[in-house]
Design an enzyme around this catalytic site. Structure first.
Site, PDB file in Angstrom:
ATOM      1  N   ASN A   1      11.134   4.182  -7.563  1.00  0.00           N
ATOM      2  CA  ASN A   1      10.512   3.673  -6.337  1.00  0.00           C
ATOM      3  C   ASN A   1      11.535   3.813  -5.214  1.00  0.00           C
ATOM      4  O   ASN A   1      12.509   3.064  -5.167  1.00  0.00           O
ATOM      5  CB  ASN A   1      10.108   2.207  -6.570  1.00  0.00           C
ATOM      6  CG  ASN A   1       9.581   1.548  -5.313  1.00  0.00           C
ATOM      7  OD1 ASN A   1       9.320   2.222  -4.306  1.00  0.00           O
ATOM      8  ND2 ASN A   1       9.415   0.233  -5.355  1.00  0.00           N
TER       9      ASN A   1
ATOM     10  N   LYS B   1      11.129   3.329  -2.043  1.00  0.00           N
ATOM     11  CA  LYS B   1      10.947   2.365  -0.941  1.00  0.00           C
ATOM     12  C   LYS B   1      11.083   3.051   0.420  1.00  0.00           C
ATOM     13  O   LYS B   1      10.694   4.204   0.559  1.00  0.00           O
ATOM     14  CB  LYS B   1      11.935   1.209  -1.121  1.00  0.00           C
ATOM     15  CG  LYS B   1      11.858   0.607  -2.525  1.00  0.00           C
ATOM     16  CD  LYS B   1      12.577  -0.689  -2.683  1.00  0.00           C
ATOM     17  CE  LYS B   1      12.420  -1.184  -4.116  1.00  0.00           C
ATOM     18  NZ  LYS B   1      13.000  -2.491  -4.340  1.00  0.00           N
TER      19      LYS B   1
ATOM     20  N   HIS C   1       3.542  -4.471  -5.341  1.00  0.00           N
ATOM     21  CA  HIS C   1       4.997  -4.633  -5.419  1.00  0.00           C
ATOM     22  C   HIS C   1       5.385  -5.939  -4.728  1.00  0.00           C
ATOM     23  O   HIS C   1       4.781  -6.326  -3.728  1.00  0.00           O
ATOM     24  CB  HIS C   1       5.708  -3.442  -4.759  1.00  0.00           C
ATOM     25  CG  HIS C   1       7.175  -3.471  -5.008  1.00  0.00           C
ATOM     26  ND1 HIS C   1       8.031  -4.234  -4.253  1.00  0.00           N
ATOM     27  CD2 HIS C   1       7.931  -2.875  -5.959  1.00  0.00           C
ATOM     28  CE1 HIS C   1       9.257  -4.091  -4.735  1.00  0.00           C
ATOM     29  NE2 HIS C   1       9.220  -3.279  -5.773  1.00  0.00           N
TER      30      HIS C   1
ATOM     31  N   GLU D   1       7.649  -6.700  -2.775  1.00  0.00           N
ATOM     32  CA  GLU D   1       7.974  -6.610  -1.352  1.00  0.00           C
ATOM     33  C   GLU D   1       6.701  -6.589  -0.511  1.00  0.00           C
ATOM     34  O   GLU D   1       6.706  -7.031   0.635  1.00  0.00           O
ATOM     35  CB  GLU D   1       8.870  -5.380  -1.105  1.00  0.00           C
ATOM     36  CG  GLU D   1      10.297  -5.671  -1.550  1.00  0.00           C
ATOM     37  CD  GLU D   1      11.045  -4.478  -2.120  1.00  0.00           C
ATOM     38  OE1 GLU D   1      10.658  -3.335  -1.880  1.00  0.00           O
ATOM     39  OE2 GLU D   1      12.049  -4.725  -2.827  1.00  0.00           O
TER      40      GLU D   1
ATOM     41  N   GLU E   1       8.254  -7.322 -12.777  1.00  0.00           N
ATOM     42  CA  GLU E   1       9.400  -7.268 -11.881  1.00  0.00           C
ATOM     43  C   GLU E   1       9.726  -8.684 -11.401  1.00  0.00           C
ATOM     44  O   GLU E   1       9.124  -9.160 -10.423  1.00  0.00           O
ATOM     45  CB  GLU E   1       9.083  -6.376 -10.676  1.00  0.00           C
ATOM     46  CG  GLU E   1       8.770  -4.955 -11.048  1.00  0.00           C
ATOM     47  CD  GLU E   1       9.182  -3.987  -9.943  1.00  0.00           C
ATOM     48  OE1 GLU E   1      10.017  -3.124 -10.207  1.00  0.00           O
ATOM     49  OE2 GLU E   1       8.709  -4.143  -8.808  1.00  0.00           O
TER      50      GLU E   1
ATOM     51  N   GLY F   1      16.700  -5.713  -6.440  1.00  0.00           N
ATOM     52  CA  GLY F   1      17.684  -5.379  -5.419  1.00  0.00           C
ATOM     53  C   GLY F   1      18.829  -6.372  -5.319  1.00  0.00           C
ATOM     54  O   GLY F   1      19.622  -6.337  -4.384  1.00  0.00           O
TER      55      GLY F   1
ATOM     56  N   SER G   1      16.764  -4.285 -10.683  1.00  0.00           N
ATOM     57  CA  SER G   1      18.156  -3.897 -10.922  1.00  0.00           C
ATOM     58  C   SER G   1      18.361  -3.169 -12.255  1.00  0.00           C
ATOM     59  O   SER G   1      19.404  -3.344 -12.902  1.00  0.00           O
ATOM     60  CB  SER G   1      19.090  -5.119 -10.815  1.00  0.00           C
ATOM     61  OG  SER G   1      19.004  -5.681  -9.518  1.00  0.00           O
TER      62      SER G   1
ATOM     63  N   GLY H   1      14.433   0.959  -8.574  1.00  0.00           N
ATOM     64  CA  GLY H   1      14.590   1.095  -7.128  1.00  0.00           C
ATOM     65  C   GLY H   1      15.912   1.762  -6.801  1.00  0.00           C
ATOM     66  O   GLY H   1      16.063   2.991  -6.851  1.00  0.00           O
ATOM     67  N   GLY H   2      16.911   0.953  -6.489  1.00  0.00           N
ATOM     68  CA  GLY H   2      18.216   1.441  -6.027  1.00  0.00           C
ATOM     69  C   GLY H   2      18.787   2.582  -6.856  1.00  0.00           C
ATOM     70  O   GLY H   2      19.235   3.599  -6.311  1.00  0.00           O
TER      71      GLY H   2
HETATM   72  P1  PGA Z   1      15.710  -2.361  -7.817  1.00  0.00           P
HETATM   73  O1  PGA Z   1      14.170  -2.306  -7.360  1.00  0.00           O
HETATM   74  O2  PGA Z   1      15.835  -1.477  -9.017  1.00  0.00           O
HETATM   75  O3  PGA Z   1      16.479  -1.863  -6.639  1.00  0.00           O
HETATM   76  O4  PGA Z   1      16.011  -3.790  -8.142  1.00  0.00           O
HETATM   77  C1  PGA Z   1      13.135  -2.248  -8.309  1.00  0.00           C
HETATM   78  C2  PGA Z   1      11.802  -2.311  -7.619  1.00  0.00           C
HETATM   79  O5  PGA Z   1      11.683  -3.027  -6.624  1.00  0.00           O
HETATM   80  O6  PGA Z   1      10.828  -1.646  -8.017  1.00  0.00           O
END
Ligand code: PGA
Length: 257
Positions: free
Chosen positions: A13, A15, A98, A100, A170, A176, A216, A237-238
């Site tokens: 992802n 973002k 998601h 967010e 999640e 994050g 994470s 994500g990251g």
């Molecule tokens: P993250 O994000 O791996 O940066 O924690 C995961 C996500 O929000 O799908």
């Protein structure tokens, strides 16, 4: 240990990151570096980059999706994008719900159900995200929150759990933040989600449903997570923004061990 027949899925992802050009370069590096992988792989660039990435990956083993989708096919919905428009661009996957979008944009379950249902009906594959906040966990409400999101969200959008719905657990406190849920904590949540599907739909559908962990996830913790019997992949994500770290995650997932 995870010995299921469910094919692992590693999803990236991206973002609100990467220009179209950078997204295509990263997508190419990921596709080239994962040709031997036994996992399903999907990438979720921004809307602006999604078409170019889909074009870049045409004919490859890597799927392309959008990070959100609206529930109308066409029309006067400023700022939105429809499943039909995505499919016309060769984009077959969508993330819905998601955290967010739930917590920054304020999207509620009812809207998420409409979005997921529209995407599924149009023929897209949907990753429906669920997960508790830190406060909800501290209050001991994790299972209650997940039960509501599964019952009022996932099962309303996809009552018979077709093969093209995937759930992502999640925990909001792990996204994050660098704080990953331990494999044991994640497994408890995944088991709970699978149990709900077994109870409300059928054991057979529950056994087939892929449940991803997100929050994470990185090369250092993916193998431990993937060992668990109800964890079928990751929504990353990251660590998906760098080809090497994402490829390491793909390599460390269960079937490549
Ligand atoms: P993250 O994000 O791996 O940066 O924690 C995961 C996500 O929000 O799908």
């Amino acid at each position: 240990m995870n010995t299921s027949d469910r094919k692992p899925l590693i999803a990236g992802n991206w973002k609100l990151n990467l220009s179209s050009k950078k997204a295509c370069e990263l997508a190419r590096a990921i596709a080239d570096g994962s040709a031997e992988s036994q996992c399903d792989i999907a990438l979720f660039p921004t809307y602006l980059a999604a078409t170019a990435v889909a074009e870049e990956l045409k004919g490859s083993h890597v799927r392309v999706g959008v990070q959100d989708v609206y529930d109308a096919e066409w029309g006067a919905y400023t700022g939105e994008i429809s499943p039909a428009a995505c499919l016309a661009e060769g984009i077959g996957w969508a993330i819905v719900g998601h955290s967010e979008r739930r917590h920054i944009i304020g999207e509620q379950e009812e809207l998420l159900v409409k979005k997921a249902r529209a995407a599924l009906e149009a023929g897209m594959t949907v990753i429906y995200c669920v997960g508790e906040t830190e406060t909800e966990r501290e209050q001991g409400r994790t299972f209650e929150v997940l039960s509501c999101q599964v019952r009022d969200g996932v099962l309303k959008a996809a009552p018979d759990i077709p093969a093209d719905i995937i759930v992502a657990y999640e925990p909001v406190w792990a996204i994050g933040t660098g704080k990953t849920a331990t494999p044991e904590i994640a497994q408890q949540a995944h088991e709970h989600i699978r149990g709900l599907v077994s109870k409300h739909v059928s054991q057979q559908k529950a056994e087939l449903l892929r449940i991803l962990y997100g929050g994470s996830a990185k090369p250092a913790n993916i193998a431990g997570l993937m060992e668990k019997k109800d964890i079928d992949g990751g929504l990353v994500g990251g660590a998906s923004l760098d080809a090497e770290s994402f490829l390491e995650i793909i390599r460390y997932s269960r079937s490549d061990l």
